[in-house]
Design an enzyme around this catalytic site. Sequence first.
Site, PDB file in Angstrom:
ATOM      1  N   HIS A   1       0.838  -1.205   0.000  1.00 44.62           N
ATOM      2  CA  HIS A   1       0.000   0.000   0.000  1.00 44.62           C
ATOM      3  C   HIS A   1       0.876   1.260   0.000  1.00 44.62           C
ATOM      4  CE1 HIS A   1      -3.059  -2.689   2.278  1.00 44.62           C
ATOM      5  NE2 HIS A   1      -3.578  -2.477   1.090  1.00 44.62           N
TER       6      HIS A   1
ATOM      7  N   LYS B   1     -15.600  -8.156   5.078  1.00 37.49           N
ATOM      8  CA  LYS B   1     -14.301  -8.801   5.210  1.00 37.49           C
ATOM      9  C   LYS B   1     -13.968  -9.150   6.663  1.00 37.49           C
ATOM     10  CE  LYS B   1     -11.471  -7.525   1.213  1.00 37.49           C
ATOM     11  NZ  LYS B   1     -10.211  -6.851   0.801  1.00 37.49           N
TER      12      LYS B   1
ATOM     13  N   ARG C   1      -1.966  -6.284  -8.458  1.00 36.26           N
ATOM     14  CA  ARG C   1      -0.922  -7.266  -8.185  1.00 36.26           C
ATOM     15  C   ARG C   1      -0.947  -8.270  -9.328  1.00 36.26           C
ATOM     16  NH1 ARG C   1      -2.922  -7.846  -2.146  1.00 36.26           N
ATOM     17  NH2 ARG C   1      -4.762  -7.228  -3.310  1.00 36.26           N
TER      18      ARG C   1
ATOM     19  N   SER D   1      -2.596  -8.098   2.613  1.00 36.85           N
ATOM     20  CA  SER D   1      -2.965  -7.942   4.025  1.00 36.85           C
ATOM     21  C   SER D   1      -3.426  -9.268   4.627  1.00 36.85           C
ATOM     22  CB  SER D   1      -4.095  -6.922   4.169  1.00 36.85           C
ATOM     23  OG  SER D   1      -3.680  -5.653   3.746  1.00 36.85           O
TER      24      SER D   1
END
Length: 167
Positions: free
Chosen positions: A19, A43, A97, A135
């Site tokens: 990030h 999430k 990504r 993460s």
Amino acid sequence: MSKRIGLYPGTFDPLTLGHVDIIERAVKLVDELVIGVAINRDKGPLFTLDERTKMVADEMSKIEKKSGVAIRVVPFESLLIHFAQEVKAEIIVRGLRAVSDFEYEFQMVGMNQALNDDIETVFLMADARYQAIASRLVKEIARLGGDVKNFVPVAVEKALRAKFAKS
Ligand code: ADP
């Protein structure tokens, strides 16, 4: 001339060096950057919205100083495109990504363009060293007692240790 505002939205649960790398690139494109921290109940985040917002904000002064670009870290619960309009963002920044991000991002852009075609989404790629960082995996490694110092800022590493020491 009006200033160009960019919005970088995410869950940041927790903030990673991936990030941070994207933020360092995003400030080259805008006059002001808003980092939108999403509540993201779905999430089931490890860190609360307040913790995540503070965690991101704490890392920003260095980048602000170096770039001269103002960065605001703002939690949000609304629809992304509404939040972008609210903060007057002309561009939304997302990080890409691997191929795995593409499908989701592709759909998001399509829907967001249908909702507001004046806001462009820009994709950036992190430096190769940080591209694999996620993460979700950082949390998994930290939970199992692994070393995450190559993946997150020092303060985040400490916060992860504190969180898992309690549980
Ligand atoms: P979200 O729930 O919106 O996917 P994240 O906090 O997981 O929130 O990610 C925010 C943005 O940062 C997304 O665009 C994601 O693809 C990007 N991102 C996360 N990690 C990396 C990384 N290592 N390299 C490049 N982009 C990344």
